[in-house]
Design an enzyme around this catalytic site. Structure first.
Site, PDB file in Angstrom:
ATOM      1  N   SER A  38       0.822  -1.199   0.000  1.00 51.13           N
ATOM      2  CA  SER A  38       0.000   0.000   0.000  1.00 51.13           C
ATOM      3  C   SER A  38       0.868   1.267   0.000  1.00 51.13           C
ATOM      4  O   SER A  38       1.728   1.429  -0.865  1.00 51.13           O
ATOM      5  CB  SER A  38      -0.939  -0.046   1.211  1.00 51.13           C
ATOM      6  OG  SER A  38      -1.974   0.872   1.090  1.00 51.13           O
ATOM      7  N   ASP A 185      -5.716  -3.785  -2.191  1.00 49.57           N
ATOM      8  CA  ASP A 185      -4.665  -3.416  -1.252  1.00 49.57           C
ATOM      9  C   ASP A 185      -3.860  -4.622  -0.780  1.00 49.57           C
ATOM     10  O   ASP A 185      -4.415  -5.594  -0.273  1.00 49.57           O
ATOM     11  CB  ASP A 185      -5.318  -2.735  -0.043  1.00 49.57           C
ATOM     12  CG  ASP A 185      -4.352  -1.908   0.759  1.00 49.57           C
ATOM     13  OD1 ASP A 185      -3.287  -2.443   1.127  1.00 49.57           O
ATOM     14  OD2 ASP A 185      -4.644  -0.732   1.036  1.00 49.57           O
TER      15      ASP A 185
END
Length: 296
Positions: A38, A185
């Protein structure tokens, strides 16, 4: 001293990484290989592309986070339509502006695909929710999708790794099969991939320094669950942290800078300038204290 770095995800909390990285630089350590999930993957990509800490700090100071949010145009005119968009397109924002911003940044260093950086020097963690797999880019592209890792855009890898579920729409990835995978993610399956450089002899060549955007695993507060939304938040937080917390508890915690920023929400894109400065200062102070005794 040359070291390898691993950076956790955390959305806007990643401002704290800037202060910590500056301290690493001021202690005369330089990153060789880097990895992250991320927002940590974004920071890793900047370092792998040759940005200095001064340049990175200038980038974050000039960035207006809200300019990276790109809801579909029709949702701006129809009340409550964003919730329909969430249901049918699985996210509130397209994520294209985020990818374009990253692509523009890396282009300043002549970096576009993984071919443009040293082999093995950048690893990006992504979650494939269609196949139920944790994917490391570029390592797994050929094996899972039949794709040439050298030709894969780094900006797209970062966009996928930073695709916070329900906030950004999942990115679609189609390899040599007809079925497309939905990529979200990387923190969903491993928010702090400290394990990523553990491959026998190679790890011993350099110390691995981790930067984790949270406090010590054993110090986490229990979730107060009183309704369905609380339960969803607790479930998601558990998915983000449980796997890595177990690994960290079994590994050498003296290799990790823990930066306590749990009071900030990862998707708080309207973050005041003062809070951004406080995050950078927190990262600076935690790293300064840590590096006094590291790597001894």
């Amino acid at each position: 001293m040359k070291i390898d770095g691993v950076f956790s995800g955390g959305g806007v909390k990643a401002y704290a990484l800037v202060g910590a990285i500056r301290q690493v630089s001021e202690h005369n350590h330089t990153f060789e290989r880097v990895a992250g999930s991320s927002a940590g993957a974004l920071m890793a990509s900047l370092l792998a592309s040759g940005f200095s800490i001064d340049e990175i700090e200038q980038i974050v100071e000039e960035l207006d986070l809200q300019e990276l949010l790109d809801p579909p145009a029709w949702t701006l005119f129809i009340p409550f339509s964003k919730w329909l968009n969430l249901y049918f397109r699985l996210g509130l924002y397209k994520g294209k502006k985020l990818e374009q911003w990253i692509d523009h940044l890396l282009a300043q260093k002549g970096v576009y695909t993984f071919r443009d950086i040293k082999p093995g020097y950048l690893k990006v963690v992504v979650s494939d929710i269609s196949l139920g797999k944790l994917v490391v880019i570029p390592d797994d592209l050929q094996r899972i999708y039949g794709m040439d890792p050298n030709r894969f855009p780094i900006a797209k890898a970062i966009r996928m790794s930073a695709g916070f579920p329900y906030f950004f729409m999942p990115e679609k990835l189609q390899g040599d099969k007809k079925r497309k995978s939905l990529m979200v993610d990387g923190g969903l399956l491993s928010n702090f991939p400290l394990w990523i450089f553990e491959n026998g002899r190679e790890r011993k060549e350099r110390p691995v320094l981790g930067m984790k955007l949270s406090g010590y695993p054993d110090g986490c507060e229990p979730h107060n669950i009183g309704n369905g939304l609380d339960m969803f938040h607790a479930l998601f937080s558990t998915m983000l942290e449980a796997h890595d917390a177990r690994y960290v508890s079994k590994s050498d915690q003296h290799q990790i800078i823990f930066i306590p920023v749990d009071h900030i929400h990862a998707t708080e894109f309207a973050l005041p300038d003062e809070t951004k400065k406080q995050l950078i200062e927190t990262g600076t102070e935690e790293a300064r204290l840590f590096l006094k005794r590291w790597p001894n």
